[in-house]
Design an enzyme around this catalytic site. Structure first.
Site, PDB file in Angstrom:
ATOM      1  N   GLN A  35       0.832  -1.206   0.000  1.00 37.95           N
ATOM      2  CA  GLN A  35       0.000   0.000   0.000  1.00 37.95           C
ATOM      3  C   GLN A  35       0.863   1.253   0.000  1.00 37.95           C
ATOM      4  O   GLN A  35       1.959   1.267   0.551  1.00 37.95           O
ATOM      5  CB  GLN A  35      -0.944  -0.011   1.219  1.00 37.95           C
ATOM      6  CG  GLN A  35      -0.235  -0.014   2.566  1.00 37.95           C
ATOM      7  CD  GLN A  35      -1.185  -0.132   3.743  1.00 37.95           C
ATOM      8  OE1 GLN A  35      -2.382  -0.328   3.572  1.00 37.95           O
ATOM      9  NE2 GLN A  35      -0.671  -0.012   4.958  1.00 37.95           N
ATOM     10  N   HIS A  62       0.846  -4.465   3.068  1.00 39.16           N
ATOM     11  CA  HIS A  62      -0.460  -4.536   3.714  1.00 39.16           C
ATOM     12  C   HIS A  62      -0.669  -5.957   4.222  1.00 39.16           C
ATOM     13  O   HIS A  62      -0.991  -6.160   5.380  1.00 39.16           O
ATOM     14  CB  HIS A  62      -1.585  -4.116   2.750  1.00 39.16           C
ATOM     15  CG  HIS A  62      -2.937  -4.059   3.401  1.00 39.16           C
ATOM     16  ND1 HIS A  62      -4.048  -3.530   2.799  1.00 39.16           N
ATOM     17  CD2 HIS A  62      -3.361  -4.478   4.614  1.00 39.16           C
ATOM     18  CE1 HIS A  62      -5.095  -3.618   3.618  1.00 39.16           C
ATOM     19  NE2 HIS A  62      -4.704  -4.202   4.715  1.00 39.16           N
ATOM     20  N   PHE A 112      -1.773  -4.267  13.956  1.00 37.69           N
ATOM     21  CA  PHE A 112      -1.884  -4.515  12.515  1.00 37.69           C
ATOM     22  C   PHE A 112      -1.394  -5.931  12.194  1.00 37.69           C
ATOM     23  O   PHE A 112      -2.080  -6.714  11.524  1.00 37.69           O
ATOM     24  CB  PHE A 112      -1.043  -3.455  11.798  1.00 37.69           C
ATOM     25  CG  PHE A 112      -1.086  -3.440  10.286  1.00 37.69           C
ATOM     26  CD1 PHE A 112      -2.115  -4.034   9.562  1.00 37.69           C
ATOM     27  CD2 PHE A 112      -0.071  -2.788   9.578  1.00 37.69           C
ATOM     28  CE1 PHE A 112      -2.129  -3.978   8.163  1.00 37.69           C
ATOM     29  CE2 PHE A 112      -0.081  -2.730   8.190  1.00 37.69           C
ATOM     30  CZ  PHE A 112      -1.103  -3.343   7.489  1.00 37.69           C
ATOM     31  N   HIS A 115      -3.693  -8.601  13.458  1.00 36.88           N
ATOM     32  CA  HIS A 115      -4.885  -8.696  12.609  1.00 36.88           C
ATOM     33  C   HIS A 115      -4.572  -9.500  11.347  1.00 36.88           C
ATOM     34  O   HIS A 115      -5.341 -10.382  10.952  1.00 36.88           O
ATOM     35  CB  HIS A 115      -5.383  -7.295  12.240  1.00 36.88           C
ATOM     36  CG  HIS A 115      -6.415  -7.292  11.154  1.00 36.88           C
ATOM     37  ND1 HIS A 115      -7.756  -7.538  11.390  1.00 36.88           N
ATOM     38  CD2 HIS A 115      -6.294  -7.113   9.812  1.00 36.88           C
ATOM     39  CE1 HIS A 115      -8.407  -7.517  10.237  1.00 36.88           C
ATOM     40  NE2 HIS A 115      -7.553  -7.254   9.266  1.00 36.88           N
ATOM     41  N   GLU A 116      -3.452  -9.187  10.698  1.00 40.11           N
ATOM     42  CA  GLU A 116      -3.093  -9.879   9.454  1.00 40.11           C
ATOM     43  C   GLU A 116      -2.852 -11.367   9.705  1.00 40.11           C
ATOM     44  O   GLU A 116      -3.288 -12.212   8.930  1.00 40.11           O
ATOM     45  CB  GLU A 116      -1.851  -9.231   8.815  1.00 40.11           C
ATOM     46  CG  GLU A 116      -2.101  -7.827   8.278  1.00 40.11           C
ATOM     47  CD  GLU A 116      -3.161  -7.795   7.162  1.00 40.11           C
ATOM     48  OE1 GLU A 116      -3.128  -8.648   6.271  1.00 40.11           O
ATOM     49  OE2 GLU A 116      -4.034  -6.905   7.215  1.00 40.11           O
ATOM     50  N   LYS A 119      -6.403 -13.064  10.832  1.00 39.71           N
ATOM     51  CA  LYS A 119      -7.394 -13.161   9.757  1.00 39.71           C
ATOM     52  C   LYS A 119      -6.878 -13.973   8.577  1.00 39.71           C
ATOM     53  O   LYS A 119      -7.604 -14.815   8.044  1.00 39.71           O
ATOM     54  CB  LYS A 119      -7.799 -11.753   9.288  1.00 39.71           C
ATOM     55  CG  LYS A 119      -8.833 -11.785   8.169  1.00 39.71           C
ATOM     56  CD  LYS A 119      -9.395 -10.408   7.858  1.00 39.71           C
ATOM     57  CE  LYS A 119     -10.386 -10.483   6.700  1.00 39.71           C
ATOM     58  NZ  LYS A 119     -10.780  -9.138   6.235  1.00 39.71           N
ATOM     59  N   HIS A 120      -5.643 -13.710   8.138  1.00 36.20           N
ATOM     60  CA  HIS A 120      -5.129 -14.324   6.895  1.00 36.20           C
ATOM     61  C   HIS A 120      -4.080 -15.420   7.148  1.00 36.20           C
ATOM     62  O   HIS A 120      -4.154 -16.499   6.573  1.00 36.20           O
ATOM     63  CB  HIS A 120      -4.517 -13.246   5.996  1.00 36.20           C
ATOM     64  CG  HIS A 120      -5.480 -12.166   5.616  1.00 36.20           C
ATOM     65  ND1 HIS A 120      -6.479 -12.350   4.686  1.00 36.20           N
ATOM     66  CD2 HIS A 120      -5.611 -10.883   6.053  1.00 36.20           C
ATOM     67  CE1 HIS A 120      -7.174 -11.223   4.549  1.00 36.20           C
ATOM     68  NE2 HIS A 120      -6.673 -10.323   5.360  1.00 36.20           N
TER      69      HIS A 120
END
Ligand SMILES: *[C@@H]1O[C@H](CO)[C@@H](O)[C@H](O)[C@H]1NC(C)=O
Ligand SMILES: *[C@@H]1O[C@H](CO)[C@@H](O)[C@H](O)[C@H]1NC(C)=O
Length: 227
Positions: A35, A62, A112, A115-116, A119-120
């Site tokens: 990003q 990102h 951050f 979260h990454e 989630k992923h």
């Protein structure tokens, strides 16, 4: 009595293999998404610099997102494997420079990254553990210097407008692969270059041609704001 025990054992084993199957979810490829901080910040919502200070004027990571060939993706695959900063302590200084957070309120980035991962990253555990997931992402960023590729093609982050096709063409020319481009809007509603997607094989190491590109909502002419 004995056959009842055997039956119970079989039931437990079956349940166990179902649970193992559901946590080691499979996927087809990764999106590696970078990003542009200028476009993240240049919105109505704005941004906050990390507690370590203003990031470099460069694309930041990102995420590395497991995807299916049909354009859908798995998420939050393993609640039993939460983000653990101690597993990537050797990568911390590179994480801060290459994967900076811009979310508010200011923080060091762990929110951050957590979260990454949650989630992923938990959806690619069949291929990469936590350290492998983050180090693969950092290695991919080191492989592809997007800002240099664009600047070499005369596309500078100076607030000018550029053709979407010239941005795609410059990256195609330099990497050999077609990128996906996502835009967002600045506070006056202009379309600006926000994210660049490249596709990566399941090992997390090799760039591949994208099986499917993100839809992308860029105009034909897009702004590349400074940062
Ligand atoms: C941005 O850079 C390009 C290429 O050097 C130049 O043509 C353009 O005038 C510059 N735009 C601004 C707003 O400085
Ligand atoms: C951008 O696109 C327009 C319209 O297709 C074209 O006339 C122009 O030459 C393009 N500019 C660049 C820098 O490619």
């Amino acid at each position: 009595m004995q056959s009842n025990n055997l039956l119970l054992l079989i039931k437990l084993l079956t349940l166990h293999s179902l649970l193992v199957l559901s946590t080691s979810q499979d996927f087809d490829f990764f999106y590696f998404v970078q990003q542009w901080p200028g476009s993240y910040c240049d919105t109505k919502q704005g941004c906050c610099y990390p507690s370590t200070g203003k990031p470099e004027s460069d694309f930041g990571i990102h995420g590395l997102w497991p995807e299916y060939n049909d354009g859908s993706y798995p998420s939050n695959c393993d609640p039993d494997s939460p983000f653990d900063a101690s597993e990537i302590s050797d990568l911390m200084s590179q994480m801060k420079s290459d994967w900076p957070t811009l979310a508010c309120p200011s923080n060091d980035g762990q929110t951050f990254w957590a979260h990454e991962w949650n989630k992923h990253g938990t959806c690619s555990e069949s291929e990469l553990d936590q350290h492998g997931y983050f180090s693969s992402s950092l290695n991919l960023k080191a492989q592809i210097n997007l800002l240099k590729i664009l600047e070499d093609a005369g596309i500078h982050p100076n607030g000018s407008e550029y053709n979407l096709s010239s941005i795609i063409g410059a990256i195609q020319e330099a990497t050999g692969y077609t990128p996906g481009i996502e835009c967002n809007k600045d506070s006056s509603g202009n379309s600006q270059l926000y994210e660049i997607y490249l596709c990566v094989d399941k090992s997390g190491s090799n760039i591949i041609e994208c099986p499917i590109l993100p839809k992308g909502k860029c105009g034909t002419s897009i702004e590349f704001p400074s940062f």
